[in-house]
Design an enzyme around this catalytic site. Structure first.
Site, PDB file in Angstrom:
ATOM      1  N   SER A  92    -108.540 100.520 125.019  1.00 22.18           N
ATOM      2  CA  SER A  92    -107.048 100.155 124.932  1.00 22.18           C
ATOM      3  C   SER A  92    -106.379 100.421 126.169  1.00 22.18           C
ATOM      4  CB  SER A  92    -106.425 101.561 124.086  1.00 22.18           C
ATOM      5  OG  SER A  92    -107.056 101.456 122.864  1.00 22.18           O
ATOM      6  N   GLY A 129    -115.552  97.068  90.231  1.00 24.36           N
ATOM      7  CA  GLY A 129    -116.097  98.395  89.877  1.00 24.36           C
ATOM      8  C   GLY A 129    -117.778  98.445  90.707  1.00 24.36           C
ATOM      9  N   GLU A 179    -102.738 101.641 116.818  1.00 23.53           N
ATOM     10  CA  GLU A 179    -101.943 102.649 117.580  1.00 23.53           C
ATOM     11  C   GLU A 179    -101.392 101.865 118.583  1.00 23.53           C
ATOM     12  OE1 GLU A 179    -105.157 103.163 116.468  1.00 23.53           O
ATOM     13  OE2 GLU A 179    -104.606 104.751 114.798  1.00 23.53           O
ATOM     14  N   GLU A 183    -105.013  86.208 121.045  1.00 24.76           N
ATOM     15  CA  GLU A 183    -106.312  86.945 120.362  1.00 24.76           C
ATOM     16  C   GLU A 183    -105.752  87.511 119.194  1.00 24.76           C
ATOM     17  OE1 GLU A 183    -108.777  89.155 123.024  1.00 24.76           O
ATOM     18  OE2 GLU A 183    -109.590  90.249 121.287  1.00 24.76           O
TER      19      GLU A 183
HETATM   20  C1  LIG Z   1    -117.179  94.483 116.686  1.00 25.66           C
HETATM   21  C2  LIG Z   1    -116.407  94.374 118.078  1.00 25.66           C
HETATM   22  C3  LIG Z   1    -116.153  93.262 118.731  1.00 25.66           C
HETATM   23  C4  LIG Z   1    -115.234  93.505 119.878  1.00 25.66           C
HETATM   24  N1  LIG Z   1    -115.502  92.198 120.824  1.00 25.66           N
HETATM   25  C5  LIG Z   1    -114.795  92.429 122.255  1.00 25.66           C
HETATM   26  C6  LIG Z   1    -114.854  91.308 122.995  1.00 25.66           C
HETATM   27  O1  LIG Z   1    -115.481  90.187 122.678  1.00 25.66           O
HETATM   28  N2  LIG Z   1    -114.459  91.404 124.293  1.00 25.66           N
HETATM   29  C7  LIG Z   1    -113.911  92.660 124.769  1.00 25.66           C
HETATM   30  O2  LIG Z   1    -113.458  92.769 125.576  1.00 25.66           O
HETATM   31  N3  LIG Z   1    -113.794  93.535 123.865  1.00 25.66           N
HETATM   32  C8  LIG Z   1    -114.211  93.482 122.444  1.00 25.66           C
HETATM   33  N4  LIG Z   1    -114.170  94.490 121.581  1.00 25.66           N
HETATM   34  C9  LIG Z   1    -113.324  95.960 121.820  1.00 25.66           C
HETATM   35  C10 LIG Z   1    -112.171  96.296 121.196  1.00 25.66           C
HETATM   36  O3  LIG Z   1    -111.235  95.330 121.585  1.00 25.66           O
HETATM   37  C11 LIG Z   1    -111.947  97.642 121.666  1.00 25.66           C
HETATM   38  O4  LIG Z   1    -112.946  98.462 120.969  1.00 25.66           O
HETATM   39  C12 LIG Z   1    -110.553  98.279 121.489  1.00 25.66           C
HETATM   40  O5  LIG Z   1    -109.346  97.536 122.196  1.00 25.66           O
HETATM   41  C13 LIG Z   1    -110.316  99.706 121.522  1.00 25.66           C
HETATM   42  O6  LIG Z   1    -110.889 100.186 122.549  1.00 25.66           O
HETATM   43  P1  LIG Z   1    -111.796 101.439 122.551  1.00 25.66           P
HETATM   44  O7  LIG Z   1    -113.084 101.190 121.709  1.00 25.66           O
HETATM   45  O8  LIG Z   1    -112.324 101.947 123.991  1.00 25.66           O
HETATM   46  O9  LIG Z   1    -111.001 102.665 122.036  1.00 25.66           O
HETATM   47  P2  LIG Z   1    -110.035 103.783 122.853  1.00 25.66           P
HETATM   48  O10 LIG Z   1    -109.397 102.810 123.804  1.00 25.66           O
HETATM   49  O11 LIG Z   1    -111.224 104.563 123.540  1.00 25.66           O
HETATM   50  O12 LIG Z   1    -109.134 104.523 121.736  1.00 25.66           O
HETATM   51  C14 LIG Z   1    -110.018 105.425 120.672  1.00 25.66           C
HETATM   52  C15 LIG Z   1    -108.785 105.868 119.671  1.00 25.66           C
HETATM   53  O13 LIG Z   1    -107.588 106.368 120.578  1.00 25.66           O
HETATM   54  C16 LIG Z   1    -106.482 105.648 120.137  1.00 25.66           C
HETATM   55  N5  LIG Z   1    -105.644 105.592 121.294  1.00 25.66           N
HETATM   56  C17 LIG Z   1    -105.801 105.003 122.578  1.00 25.66           C
HETATM   57  N6  LIG Z   1    -104.881 105.157 123.247  1.00 25.66           N
HETATM   58  C18 LIG Z   1    -103.770 105.413 122.567  1.00 25.66           C
HETATM   59  C19 LIG Z   1    -102.698 105.847 122.801  1.00 25.66           C
HETATM   60  N7  LIG Z   1    -101.916 105.588 123.927  1.00 25.66           N
HETATM   61  N8  LIG Z   1    -101.596 106.227 121.782  1.00 25.66           N
HETATM   62  C20 LIG Z   1    -102.223 106.601 120.438  1.00 25.66           C
HETATM   63  N9  LIG Z   1    -103.462 106.221 120.120  1.00 25.66           N
HETATM   64  C21 LIG Z   1    -104.203 105.796 121.182  1.00 25.66           C
HETATM   65  C22 LIG Z   1    -106.970 104.281 119.711  1.00 25.66           C
HETATM   66  O14 LIG Z   1    -105.968 103.728 118.847  1.00 25.66           O
HETATM   67  C23 LIG Z   1    -108.368 104.716 118.980  1.00 25.66           C
HETATM   68  O15 LIG Z   1    -107.903 104.986 117.753  1.00 25.66           O
HETATM   69  C24 LIG Z   1    -114.832  94.673 120.371  1.00 25.66           C
HETATM   70  C25 LIG Z   1    -114.945  95.695 119.601  1.00 25.66           C
HETATM   71  C26 LIG Z   1    -115.698  95.482 118.438  1.00 25.66           C
HETATM   72  C27 LIG Z   1    -115.984  96.678 117.768  1.00 25.66           C
END
Ligand SMILES: Cc1cc2nc3c(=O)[nH]c(=O)nc-3n(C[C@H](O)[C@H](O)[C@H](O)COP(=O)(O)OP(=O)(O)OC[C@H]3O[C@@H](n4cnc5c(N)ncnc54)[C@H](O)[C@@H]3O)c2cc1C
Length: 381
Positions: A134, A341, A369, A244
């Protein structure tokens, strides 16, 4: 007559894409899901028919259409019955490649955009890292300036198309002291020494798409790999994220509509207590709620897409569309599964796949979020 915001030309395009998707892709959906892979020929076939470059200028091999053509593609791709295929294609058409057209040099466009439109080069997008999702400004992948180019070290995770891609649109830090102002974009060939696919990840859904973890070790790229201006990568990738999110929203709500239609059909046929389950008021009302929520969310997508088509940059509406479609689609597929079901829970019915695939939209490309945070800030908070 075409339904707003689409024209008769969009409807013709929709029909051509639907014919292709239903006859050539959908019959293989289960096979590709089980194999956790779909063939690269999906890209070349789409490219051959002009569907990978619908809104790019004809000079680059594109179709010269408007942004709504991309929405049509995203909506129709959900008919292939495998979210992973639709996602892999959307990463190409609406995520990894648009920055090349918007920020690339003429040489980069010829080298990467043209073969991306034909489907000969498959693209992935490298933003997310093990320690930064994020919070994009917290990325650690570093590009150090050297004579004639850059040396890149770091790691990316969750990269869709990462295993199969020929090129990556990459986000890296070019100045560690500057947070978001120290970020730049690059376009790199995946056969560059130092680029390594570490593994592909097992996932809850989107089984046919490949999702990779990738490392860069002393990966040298020449100066012409820089995409856009040095230090402007954060702003440029923020622009990319709008496309995106909107394309994700469009595909997701179209997919939810398909799940609704399947549940509606089932509710007309399946009988309990002497009548079709759809004649029980609880089920009838559930379906009414689903239809209403889909309609509202889809109109928000169309309103944002209409603005994009007319040259606006509607961050607020796009964020709202992504948030609302994610939550609505999730509620809709969950209710649809309930209507089926026990058969809904069985792997023999496609609704379970839609249920698993749909969950991703609330995480990928900016979580619920993060969307709420963007909207809240735009409301002055
Ligand atoms: C199947 C799949 C395909 C993907 N494809 C790509 C791709 O092609 N290229 C690419 O670059 N990425 C890709 N992603 C990554 C995806 O964009 C990220 O998983 C997503 O942006 C969330 O980042 P994170 O997993 O690091 O979660 P984190 O940022 O670690 O967040 C964890 C939790 O904390 C919450 N959170 C974080 N910050 C805050 C805040 N400030 N306030 C409140 N809540 C917060 C988040 O909402 C989440 O619930 C992919 C992910 C998946 C699962």
């Amino acid at each position: 007559m075409a339904r707003w915001p689409f024209s008769d030309e969009h409807d013709q395009l929709r029909k051509s894409i639907r014919d292709l998707v239903e006859t050539e892709f959908a019959p293989h959906a289960s096979e590709w899901e089980e194999a956790k892979d779909f063939p690269d020929s999906v890209f070349t076939r789409l490219g051959e028919l002009g569907f990978l470059g619908l809104s790019y200028p004809e000079a680059y091999g594109g179709g010269g259409g408007d942004y709504l053509c991309n929405i049509v593609l995203a909506e129709e791709m959900c008919r292939c019955l495998s979210g992973g295929v639709a996602m892999g294609v959307a990463v190409q058409t609406d995520m990894a490649v648009p920055p090349l057209y918007k920020f690339g040099t003429e040489e980069q466009k010829q080298r990467y955009l043209v073969p991306a439109i034909t489907g000969e080069k498959i693209f992935c997008l490298g933003i997310t890292e093990p320690n930064a999702g994020s919070d994009v400004a917290a990325i650690e992948t570093h590009a150090a300036k050297v004579d004639g180019g850059w040396v890149i070290n770091g790691r990316k995770i969750f990269i869709t198309n990462g295993r199969r891609a020929h090129a990556m649109t990459l986000v890296a830090k070019t100045d560690r002291d500057l947070e978001h102002k120290g970020i730049s974009l690059f376009v790199v060939d995946t056969n560059t020494p130092g680029f390594k696919v570490e593994r592909t990840l097992d996932k809850l859904g989107m089984h046919s798409s490949d999702t990779a973890e990738i490392s860069f070790t002393d990966m040298f790229v020449s100066d012409d790999a820089l995409l856009g201006k040095e230090g402007e990568g954060f702003y440029n990738i923020s622009w990319e994220l709008q496309g995106e999110r909107l394309i994700g929203a469009a595909g997701t709500i179209a997919g939810a509509r398909r799940s609704f239609e399947a549940a509606l059909e089932y509710a007309k046929q399946r009988e309990t207590f002497g009548r079709p389950i759809g004649k029980h008021q609880v089920i009838r009302h559930a379906l009414a709620d689903m239809a209403t929520e889909i309609e509202a969310a889809q109109q928000l997508v169309y309103s944002a897409a209409w603005k994009v088509t007319n040259g606006e940059y509607p961050v607020r509406e796009i964020s709202m569309a992504k948030l609302l479609t994610g939550e609505v689609a999730w509620r809709v597929v969950d209710k649809a599964l309930q209507i089926f079901g026990g058969y809904g829970y069985s792997m023999e019915f496609p609704i379970q796949r839609a249920w698993r695939d749909t969950r991703l939209i609330r995480i990928g490309g900016g979580t619920d979020e993060v969307m709420r945070d963007v909207i809240g800030r735009m409301e002055g908070l």
